[in-house]
Design an enzyme around this catalytic site. Structure first.
Site, short mmCIF file in Angstrom:
data_model
loop_
_atom_site.label_atom_id
_atom_site.label_comp_id
_atom_site.label_asym_id
_atom_site.label_seq_id
_atom_site.Cartn_x
_atom_site.Cartn_y
_atom_site.Cartn_z
N SER A 167 0.83 -1.19 0.00
CA SER A 167 0.00 0.00 0.00
C SER A 167 0.88 1.26 0.00
CB SER A 167 -0.95 -0.04 1.20
OG SER A 167 -1.98 0.91 1.05
N ASP A 307 -5.28 -3.10 -2.80
CA ASP A 307 -4.37 -2.89 -1.67
C ASP A 307 -3.68 -4.17 -1.21
OD1 ASP A 307 -3.15 -2.11 0.67
OD2 ASP A 307 -4.85 -0.96 1.40
#
Length: 469
Positions: A167, A307
């Protein structure tokens, strides 16, 4: 220490504090119940004697048989809780002696230890010993904290070659993975990179089935920080091994760890974009790669990714398997994790401590079991996918052998989905630097031998290539 503006000043103040508090006296004494000081002292004396007498065969044998990352429990974190700077002098002298011995074996000529034998010894013993990796967590804008951690490690010559980022951490990893050492000084300045990743589309967009934030703004931000290189091109340019996990949105797809081995032709900036695509906040991303002519083409065009921290914030097992890593330095900024992290202390004993640990572990196991049952019973529904992601989040390990995290977190939550000013970026960098200063000597000691192996192997392979040509 509180007002130090650089590590040298902080270190001098910490050493003076140790002198005044008695920590320096503890450091000079070999004895401690926290490690096998007799074994370490014996090994140190043996290595010094073998080097002094020039007994290369016995020296190589002793190193090959006796080198272990936690020999005599020297990696025990409690050994770094008695002083503000460093640990036992005996431990430091042992590590310095091993590293100096490896440097001598690499650089000096010995009739009974030719180049081919040296190369074989360094490859096999280094493989057995292992090495460290830097793991960068998610955390949205709070991930700017990683920049300070990386800057401090790089300045002290302690930045591992193996780096994994999820991320927000993937953007930091991709940035340093595509810039050479000569370029990093500029990157670490507050105006050396772009942090304008957020542009809101409003809650109406979310209600219409779109996302809360504009994905094109995040993409532009990443492109301004990360060069248009593939994982393999980035590795060839910088020597750094960048790993970026991505999570699937499909029900029957699995998370992937992208690097120069598993996805050599994938664009590293595109992988960072996918790993940063928080579901509901940014749209899912299709990966891109370069073909054999260098043209950019879709990579697995039927699949989209989001993510990486959902399934694998810190993909330790896969990094270990691919890159021979057995020691992890973690920079953790996830707001749902940081409040529960604490510095290692001597283990408490007694009924109260036992009850507290039992209650905590039981609650954790109970939550994981409920999520596991739910995801298996709603496998084909959207709720099943949500429960599957929640189970992945609950079952992960979010800390490493050495974990660095912000000292405060509540006041930074206002920054989590905002574009920081240059002054705020500088503050994040300072916070990251200051957070890792107390751990730098522990990191230096933990990586001392593996760094000597890496340096030696690089020099020996260069000499072997020159000899072959």
């Amino acid at each position: 220490m509180t007002h130090a503006t650089d590590y040298a000043t902080w270190r001098a103040a910490a050493r003076e504090h140790d002198r005044l508090s008695g920590g320096a006296d503890w450091r000079e004494q070999d004895e401690s119940p926290d490690y096998d000081y007799r074994l370490i002292r014996e090994r140190l004396n043996e290595l010094r004697a073998l080097r002094r007498h020039g007994d290369i065969a016995r020296l190589v044998y002793s190193l090959h048989e006796g080198l272990h990352g936690n020999l005599g429990n020297i990696a025990n974190p409690v050994l770094y809780s008695h002083c503000l700077f460093g640990t036992k002098r005996l431990l430091t002298e042992y590590l310095d002696e091993v590293a100096a011995t490896l440097d001598d074996l690499c650089d000096q000529d010995f009739p009974d230890f030719p180049l081919a034998a040296k190369l074989r010894f360094f490859e096999r013993t280094g493989q057995s010993f292992g090495r460290s990796a830097l793991m960068l967590s998610g955390g949205a804008t709070l991930g700017l904290f990683h920049s300070g951690v990386i800057k401090a490690l790089w300045t002290e010559g302690l930045l591992p070659r193996v780096i994994s980022g999820s991320s927000a951490g993937s953007i930091a990893a991709a940035t340093i993975g595509t810039h050479t050492d000569a370029e990093l000084a500029r990157v670490f300045s507050p105006d050396g990179f772009t942090a304008e990743a957020w542009r809101s589309l409003g809650f109406k967009s979310l209600l219409r089935g779109s996302t809360l934030m504009d994905g094109s703004q995040l993409e532009l931000c990443i492109e301004q920080n990360v060069a248009a290189l593939t994982f393999e091109e980035a590795f060839d340019r910088t020597g750094r091994i960048i790993n970026i996990p991505v999570s699937p949105i499909q029900a029957h797809q699995h998370s992937r760890l992208l690097n120069y081995l598993t996805a050599p032709n994938v664009l590293i900036r595109r992988a960072a974009l996918a790993s940063s695509a928080i579901p509901g906040v940014f749209p899912a991303v299709m990966l891109e790669a370069k073909d054999f002519n260098g043209a950019v083409i879709p990579y697995m065009p039927k699949d989209k990714w989001v993510d990486g921290s959902l399934n694998s914030d810190l993909p330790m097992l896969r990094v270990a398997r691919m890159h021979n890593v057995n020691h992890y330095i973690v920079s953790q900024t996830n707001p749902h994790i940081v409040p529960f992290l604490s510095e290692p202390k001597p283990r408490e004993k007694g009924l109260l401590s036992f009850t507290r640990e039992i209650a905590s572990s039981t609650f954790h196991i109970y939550v994981k079991h409920i999520l596991d049952v739910g995801r298996r019973n709603f496998d084909s529904h959207a709720l099943g996918l949500l429960l599957d992601k929640a189970y992945s989040v609950a079952s992960q390990n979010y800390s490493g052998d050495i974990t660095v995290f912000p000292p405060t977190w509540l006041g930074t939550l206002r920054d989590i989905f905002s574009n920081p000013t240059p002054e705020r970026i500088a503050e994040f960098i300072r916070t990251g630097e200051r957070a890792i200063w107390p751990k730098l000597e522990r990191i230096r000691n933990a990586t001392r031998i593996s760094r000597a192996f890496e340096r030696g192997l690089e020099r020996l392979r260069t000499r072997a290539a020159m000899a072959a040509s």
